[in-house]
Design a protein around this motif. Structure first.
Motif, PDB file in Angstrom:
ATOM      1  N   LEU A  52       0.838  -1.198   0.000  1.00 54.73           N
ATOM      2  CA  LEU A  52       0.000   0.000   0.000  1.00 54.73           C
ATOM      3  C   LEU A  52       0.879   1.256   0.000  1.00 54.73           C
ATOM      4  CD1 LEU A  52      -2.619  -1.217   2.594  1.00 54.73           C
ATOM      5  CD2 LEU A  52      -3.062  -0.735   0.190  1.00 54.73           C
ATOM      6  N   PRO A  53       1.673   1.452  -1.051  1.00 54.99           N
ATOM      7  CA  PRO A  53       2.550   2.626  -1.070  1.00 54.99           C
ATOM      8  C   PRO A  53       1.745   3.915  -1.150  1.00 54.99           C
ATOM      9  CG  PRO A  53       2.559   1.535  -3.204  1.00 54.99           C
ATOM     10  CD  PRO A  53       1.765   0.660  -2.272  1.00 54.99           C
ATOM     11  N   GLY A  54       2.188   4.910  -0.409  1.00 60.69           N
ATOM     12  CA  GLY A  54       1.537   6.217  -0.443  1.00 60.69           C
ATOM     13  C   GLY A  54       0.404   6.384   0.537  1.00 60.69           C
ATOM     14  N   TYR A  55       0.028   5.326   1.223  1.00 60.96           N
ATOM     15  CA  TYR A  55      -1.040   5.403   2.219  1.00 60.96           C
ATOM     16  C   TYR A  55      -0.440   5.572   3.606  1.00 60.96           C
ATOM     17  CZ  TYR A  55      -4.321   3.792  -1.336  1.00 60.96           C
ATOM     18  OH  TYR A  55      -5.090   3.689  -2.473  1.00 60.96           O
ATOM     19  N   GLU A  56      -1.232   6.130   4.510  1.00 60.79           N
ATOM     20  CA  GLU A  56      -0.863   6.243   5.918  1.00 60.79           C
ATOM     21  C   GLU A  56      -1.710   5.233   6.701  1.00 60.79           C
ATOM     22  OE1 GLU A  56       1.567   8.176   7.032  1.00 60.79           O
ATOM     23  OE2 GLU A  56       1.917   9.019   5.043  1.00 60.79           O
ATOM     24  N   THR A  57      -1.323   4.971   7.938  1.00 56.64           N
ATOM     25  CA  THR A  57      -2.061   4.019   8.773  1.00 56.64           C
ATOM     26  C   THR A  57      -3.534   4.408   8.903  1.00 56.64           C
ATOM     27  OG1 THR A  57      -0.032   3.606  10.017  1.00 56.64           O
ATOM     28  CG2 THR A  57      -2.073   2.857  11.012  1.00 56.64           C
ATOM     29  N   ASP A  58      -3.800   5.704   9.052  1.00 54.73           N
ATOM     30  CA  ASP A  58      -5.188   6.162   9.214  1.00 54.73           C
ATOM     31  C   ASP A  58      -6.022   5.991   7.954  1.00 54.73           C
ATOM     32  OD1 ASP A  58      -4.567   6.860  11.788  1.00 54.73           O
ATOM     33  OD2 ASP A  58      -4.274   8.997  11.344  1.00 54.73           O
ATOM     34  N   ASP A  59      -5.391   5.787   6.803  1.00 54.05           N
ATOM     35  CA  ASP A  59      -6.103   5.613   5.533  1.00 54.05           C
ATOM     36  C   ASP A  59      -6.618   4.187   5.352  1.00 54.05           C
ATOM     37  OD1 ASP A  59      -5.336   8.225   4.910  1.00 54.05           O
ATOM     38  OD2 ASP A  59      -3.577   7.581   3.769  1.00 54.05           O
ATOM     39  N   ARG A  75      -7.428   7.370   0.219  1.00 57.86           N
ATOM     40  CA  ARG A  75      -6.566   8.525   0.443  1.00 57.86           C
ATOM     41  C   ARG A  75      -7.063   9.684  -0.413  1.00 57.86           C
ATOM     42  NH1 ARG A  75      -1.322   7.372  -1.994  1.00 57.86           N
ATOM     43  NH2 ARG A  75      -2.118   8.490  -3.768  1.00 57.86           N
ATOM     44  N   THR A  76      -7.147  10.870   0.177  1.00 59.74           N
ATOM     45  CA  THR A  76      -7.536  12.071  -0.551  1.00 59.74           C
ATOM     46  C   THR A  76      -6.433  13.097  -0.388  1.00 59.74           C
ATOM     47  OG1 THR A  76      -9.861  11.621  -0.090  1.00 59.74           O
ATOM     48  CG2 THR A  76      -9.304  13.837  -0.816  1.00 59.74           C
ATOM     49  N   ASP A  77      -5.949  13.606  -1.499  1.00 62.96           N
ATOM     50  CA  ASP A  77      -4.916  14.635  -1.483  1.00 62.96           C
ATOM     51  C   ASP A  77      -5.581  15.975  -1.755  1.00 62.96           C
ATOM     52  OD1 ASP A  77      -2.635  16.118  -1.563  1.00 62.96           O
ATOM     53  OD2 ASP A  77      -1.934  15.354  -3.490  1.00 62.96           O
ATOM     54  N   GLU A  78      -5.785  16.743  -0.683  1.00 64.18           N
ATOM     55  CA  GLU A  78      -6.507  18.003  -0.820  1.00 64.18           C
ATOM     56  C   GLU A  78      -5.576  19.205  -0.912  1.00 64.18           C
ATOM     57  OE1 GLU A  78      -9.233  18.113   2.433  1.00 64.18           O
ATOM     58  OE2 GLU A  78     -10.364  16.405   1.691  1.00 64.18           O
ATOM     59  N   GLY A 114       0.633  -4.663  11.377  1.00 67.66           N
ATOM     60  CA  GLY A 114       1.645  -3.620  11.398  1.00 67.66           C
ATOM     61  C   GLY A 114       1.774  -3.005  10.017  1.00 67.66           C
ATOM     62  N   PHE A 115       2.197  -1.752   9.972  1.00 72.28           N
ATOM     63  CA  PHE A 115       2.333  -1.043   8.698  1.00 72.28           C
ATOM     64  C   PHE A 115       3.645  -0.281   8.711  1.00 72.28           C
ATOM     65  CE2 PHE A 115       1.188   2.537   5.791  1.00 72.28           C
ATOM     66  CZ  PHE A 115       0.958   1.765   4.655  1.00 72.28           C
ATOM     67  N   GLU A 116       4.546  -0.646   7.786  1.00 75.81           N
ATOM     68  CA  GLU A 116       5.852  -0.009   7.746  1.00 75.81           C
ATOM     69  C   GLU A 116       6.323   0.108   6.302  1.00 75.81           C
ATOM     70  OE1 GLU A 116      10.326  -0.562   9.619  1.00 75.81           O
ATOM     71  OE2 GLU A 116       8.728  -1.910  10.241  1.00 75.81           O
ATOM     72  N   ASN A 117       6.763   1.307   5.926  1.00 78.66           N
ATOM     73  CA  ASN A 117       7.286   1.580   4.584  1.00 78.66           C
ATOM     74  C   ASN A 117       6.328   1.162   3.469  1.00 78.66           C
ATOM     75  OD1 ASN A 117       9.696   2.623   5.645  1.00 78.66           O
ATOM     76  ND2 ASN A 117      10.621   0.590   5.724  1.00 78.66           N
ATOM     77  N   GLY A 118       5.038   1.394   3.681  1.00 76.32           N
ATOM     78  CA  GLY A 118       4.051   1.087   2.651  1.00 76.32           C
ATOM     79  C   GLY A 118       3.655  -0.371   2.553  1.00 76.32           C
ATOM     80  N   VAL A 119       4.085  -1.185   3.508  1.00 75.35           N
ATOM     81  CA  VAL A 119       3.752  -2.616   3.494  1.00 75.35           C
ATOM     82  C   VAL A 119       2.955  -2.950   4.749  1.00 75.35           C
ATOM     83  CG1 VAL A 119       4.645  -4.975   3.448  1.00 75.35           C
ATOM     84  CG2 VAL A 119       5.822  -3.179   2.176  1.00 75.35           C
ATOM     85  N   LEU A 120       1.751  -3.475   4.535  1.00 75.75           N
ATOM     86  CA  LEU A 120       0.880  -3.897   5.627  1.00 75.75           C
ATOM     87  C   LEU A 120       1.095  -5.385   5.869  1.00 75.75           C
ATOM     88  CD1 LEU A 120      -1.616  -3.307   7.502  1.00 75.75           C
ATOM     89  CD2 LEU A 120      -3.006  -4.120   5.591  1.00 75.75           C
ATOM     90  N   THR A 121       1.283  -5.768   7.136  1.00 77.96           N
ATOM     91  CA  THR A 121       1.429  -7.179   7.494  1.00 77.96           C
ATOM     92  C   THR A 121       0.382  -7.511   8.548  1.00 77.96           C
ATOM     93  OG1 THR A 121       3.811  -7.087   7.065  1.00 77.96           O
ATOM     94  CG2 THR A 121       3.004  -8.957   8.351  1.00 77.96           C
ATOM     95  N   VAL A 122      -0.453  -8.498   8.255  1.00 76.59           N
ATOM     96  CA  VAL A 122      -1.499  -8.931   9.180  1.00 76.59           C
ATOM     97  C   VAL A 122      -1.209 -10.371   9.572  1.00 76.59           C
ATOM     98  CG1 VAL A 122      -3.982  -9.178   9.549  1.00 76.59           C
ATOM     99  CG2 VAL A 122      -3.137  -7.460   7.935  1.00 76.59           C
TER     100      VAL A 122
END
Length: 139
Positions: A52-59, A75-78, A114-122
């Motif tokens: 998930l590159p470019g996303y934040e944890t809250d997204d 994600r919304t870029d305002e 966990g989410f680190e460097n654009g990679v989500l691991t569940v």
């Protein structure tokens, strides 16, 4: 003997249907807008890794229901470009999603992510069938 002209169409539809089913059982078909994932099966747990590159944890929203892990990212870029005007603007809103059906029950209370460097691991620990079994006496 004349062949029914629809036989070829039915054979083709059966072939396509089998290919779709095989693709889904092999881990899913990659659909535009879907998140590419890896699903690893260890003896104790399933590990789902998603890019998930470019996303934040809250997204990112993760839900687990009836043996299906659902991942949605929006994600919304305002922000406006401060130094000029846009000639083209295609990155204002981005969303991706994926549903992963798990083959065995998991311990929903012990799932962590966990989410680190654009990679989500569940990590989804499997329900241990050995602990819940009991001996049945035959009368």
């Amino acid at each position: 003997m004349r062949r029914n002209p629809f036989d070829n169409i039915e054979e083709m539809l059966d072939r396509v249907s089998r290919q779709v089913e095989e693709g889904m059982t092999a881990g899913g078909l990659q659909v535009p807008g879907s998140v590419p994932v890896d699903v690893a099966d260890t003896d104790e747990q399933y590990v789902v890794t998603a890019d998930l590159p470019g996303y934040e944890t809250d997204d990112i929203e993760l839900t687990l229901s009836d043996g299906t892990l659902r991942l949605e990212a929006n994600r919304t870029d305002e922000e406006e470009y401060p130094e000029g005007r846009y000639l083209r603007r295609e990155r204002t809103e981005t969303s991706a999603s994926r549903r992963i059906r798990l083959p065995e029950p998991v311990d929903e209370e012990s799932v962590d992510a966990g989410f680190e460097n654009g990679v989500l691991t569940v990590r989804l620990p499997k329900v241990s069938s050995g602990e819940d079994s009991r001996r049945i006496d035959i009368e």
